[in-house]
Design a protein around this motif. Structure first.
Motif, PDB file in Angstrom:
ATOM      1  N   VAL A  99       0.804  -1.222   0.000  1.00  0.00           N
ATOM      2  CA  VAL A  99       0.000   0.000   0.000  1.00  0.00           C
ATOM      3  C   VAL A  99       0.836   1.271   0.000  1.00  0.00           C
ATOM      4  N   CYS A 100       2.130   1.151   0.199  1.00  0.00           N
ATOM      5  CA  CYS A 100       2.990   2.341   0.273  1.00  0.00           C
ATOM      6  C   CYS A 100       3.148   2.973  -1.112  1.00  0.00           C
TER       7      CYS A 100
ATOM      8  N   VAL B 117      -1.134   5.290   5.274  1.00  0.00           N
ATOM      9  CA  VAL B 117      -1.863   4.167   4.694  1.00  0.00           C
ATOM     10  C   VAL B 117      -1.376   2.840   5.278  1.00  0.00           C
ATOM     11  N   CYS B 118      -0.115   2.746   5.592  1.00  0.00           N
ATOM     12  CA  CYS B 118       0.478   1.507   6.100  1.00  0.00           C
ATOM     13  C   CYS B 118       0.009   1.133   7.498  1.00  0.00           C
ATOM     14  N   VAL B 119      -0.360   2.102   8.289  1.00  0.00           N
ATOM     15  CA  VAL B 119      -0.693   1.862   9.702  1.00  0.00           C
ATOM     16  C   VAL B 119      -1.808   0.828   9.838  1.00  0.00           C
ATOM     17  N   ALA B 120      -2.877   0.998   9.123  1.00  0.00           N
ATOM     18  CA  ALA B 120      -4.026   0.098   9.219  1.00  0.00           C
ATOM     19  C   ALA B 120      -3.736  -1.285   8.642  1.00  0.00           C
TER      20      ALA B 120
ATOM     21  N   SER C 158      15.506  -1.986  -0.310  1.00  0.00           N
ATOM     22  CA  SER C 158      14.101  -1.624  -0.465  1.00  0.00           C
ATOM     23  C   SER C 158      13.273  -2.885  -0.709  1.00  0.00           C
ATOM     24  N   ILE C 159      12.054  -2.878  -0.208  1.00  0.00           N
ATOM     25  CA  ILE C 159      11.102  -3.949  -0.493  1.00  0.00           C
ATOM     26  C   ILE C 159       9.847  -3.285  -1.039  1.00  0.00           C
TER      27      ILE C 159
END
Length: 107
Positions: A20-21, A45-48, A81-82
């Protein structure tokens, strides 16, 4: 401001947050993810998406997790990086709710 991955991610490394990043700010280590503070655009966005509840806005990092602000900044220069989701570590579900995992962080 940036977001920070904290201790709950250690020995789990769920990557739901990576897909989602919008700016590919995640970096992957052997058993932990971090966020590159120079790349993060603070979109949250990543938190959830984090099943371990390991991601916080920098200003909301719990007092006992403050060292992870520095750890994220330090490891971003070392880890690749991923950009795509990969399977979590095989025993991630066993470790998800374990506390005091800093000693297991593989740098």
């Amino acid at each position: 401001m940036t977001h920070v991955v904290t201790e709950s991610c250690i020995r789990c490394r769920y990557t739901d947050c990576v897909d989602v990043c919008p700016v590919d700010c995640f970096r992957a280590g052997p058993n932990f993810l971090i966020i590159d503070p120079d790349e993060c655009i603070d979109c949250a966005v990543c938190v959830a998406e984090c099943p371990a509840n390991a991601i916080f806005a920098e200003e909301d990092v719990p007092a006992d997790q403050q060292q992870f602000i520095k750890i994220n900044a330090e490891l971003t220069r070392k880890w690749p990086s991923i950009t795509k989701t990969v399977a979590p570590l095989s025993d991630a579900d066993d470790w998800k709710d374990v506390k005091d995992k800093l000693q297991y962080l593989e740098r």
